[in-house]
Design a protein around this motif. Structure first.
Motif, short mmCIF file in Angstrom:
data_model
loop_
_atom_site.label_atom_id
_atom_site.label_comp_id
_atom_site.label_asym_id
_atom_site.label_seq_id
_atom_site.Cartn_x
_atom_site.Cartn_y
_atom_site.Cartn_z
N VAL A 36 -4.80 -8.21 5.21
CA VAL A 36 -3.67 -7.21 4.86
C VAL A 36 -4.31 -5.88 4.32
N LEU A 37 -4.15 -4.53 5.14
CA LEU A 37 -4.55 -3.31 4.73
C LEU A 37 -3.42 -2.43 4.14
N ALA A 38 -3.68 -2.00 3.01
CA ALA A 38 -2.72 -0.82 2.60
C ALA A 38 -3.12 0.60 2.67
N THR A 39 -2.65 1.42 3.25
CA THR A 39 -3.13 2.92 3.40
C THR A 39 -1.92 3.67 2.85
N LEU A 40 -2.20 5.01 2.97
CA LEU A 40 -1.06 5.86 2.49
C LEU A 40 -0.82 6.85 3.59
N ARG A 41 0.39 6.88 3.78
CA ARG A 41 0.97 7.75 4.80
C ARG A 41 0.91 9.38 4.40
N ARG A 42 1.17 10.11 5.41
CA ARG A 42 1.07 11.42 4.96
C ARG A 42 2.00 12.04 3.85
N ASP A 43 3.26 11.16 3.93
CA ASP A 43 4.11 11.60 2.72
C ASP A 43 3.78 10.98 1.31
N GLY A 44 2.72 9.92 1.44
CA GLY A 44 2.23 9.35 0.25
C GLY A 44 3.18 8.06 0.22
N SER A 45 3.91 7.79 0.89
CA SER A 45 4.49 6.42 0.68
C SER A 45 3.35 5.37 1.46
N PRO A 46 3.42 3.95 1.01
CA PRO A 46 2.50 3.14 1.50
C PRO A 46 2.85 2.51 2.91
N ARG A 75 -7.56 8.77 8.05
CA ARG A 75 -8.11 10.08 8.13
C ARG A 75 -7.72 11.18 7.29
N ALA A 76 -6.40 11.08 7.09
CA ALA A 76 -5.65 11.99 6.26
C ALA A 76 -6.35 11.86 4.77
N ASP A 77 -6.18 10.54 4.33
CA ASP A 77 -6.34 10.13 2.93
C ASP A 77 -7.29 8.81 3.10
N GLY A 78 -8.51 8.72 2.73
CA GLY A 78 -9.29 7.44 3.08
C GLY A 78 -9.19 6.52 1.97
N ARG A 79 -8.22 6.70 1.04
CA ARG A 79 -7.83 5.73 0.09
C ARG A 79 -7.32 4.35 0.64
#
Length: 162
Positions: A36-46, A75-79
């Motif tokens: 399971v991968l968690a990324t950040l959407r452009r609006d900062g939500s997970p 691409r937008a936020d690599g964290r």
């Protein structure tokens, strides 16, 4: 924040810094294909997505289908954070998570070599190199939790929670 200010290490550096811990972590991630991968959407939500991790020449990689939301997020936020096969382990296996920064490989020569080596589902698939900021395991040990935490320049620290 793009993660540029975070202390990071490659998988190879992590494995050199904490060799026994790295073997344990890699074993847990290679025991199953799906995590399971968690990324950040452009609006900062997970956002949580399924993911497979791959190793090549001691480099940790994350692959994604063309245009997938997780790829666009990275691409937008690599964290990111990845949880190894949650729910699939026995009580004897630790819960394993890693966090870091993913960077897309865009160099045409590197991508061509990856496509030849890995044969992804599509030549338009995304390839990300992964650098680590944190690796953690949590295991039940008697009547408490045994937590092992690794961060760059700190090594592995173990502690118990009751």
């Amino acid at each position: 924040m793009t993660g540029a200010n975070l202390a990071v290490m490659t998988w190879q550096q992590f494995a050199a810094d904490a060799p026994q811990f790295a073997v344990e972590i890699r074993r847990q991630f290679t025991a199953s294909r799906h995590h399971v991968l968690a990324t950040l959407r452009r609006d900062g939500s997970p956002r949580v997505s399924a993911v497979e991790l791959h190793w090549s020449d001691d480099q940790l990689e994350l692959w994604s289908m063309p245009g997938s939301r997780k790829a666009l997020d990275l691409r937008a936020d690599g964290r990111f954070a990845v949880h190894a096969r949650p729910g699939a382990t026995s009580a004897a296996d630790p819960d394993v998570k890693l966090s870091g920064v993913a960077t897309e490989v865009t160099d045409p020569g590197e991508r061509r070599r990856w496509i030849e080596r890995a044969a992804p589902a599509s030549t338009e698939s995304h390839l990300f190199r992964v650098d680590l900021t944190e690796v953690v395991t949590t295991a039940v040990d008697g009547d408490h939790l045994l937590i092992k935490l690794w961060r760059p320049a700190r090594g592995v620290v173990a502690f118990r929670r009751y």
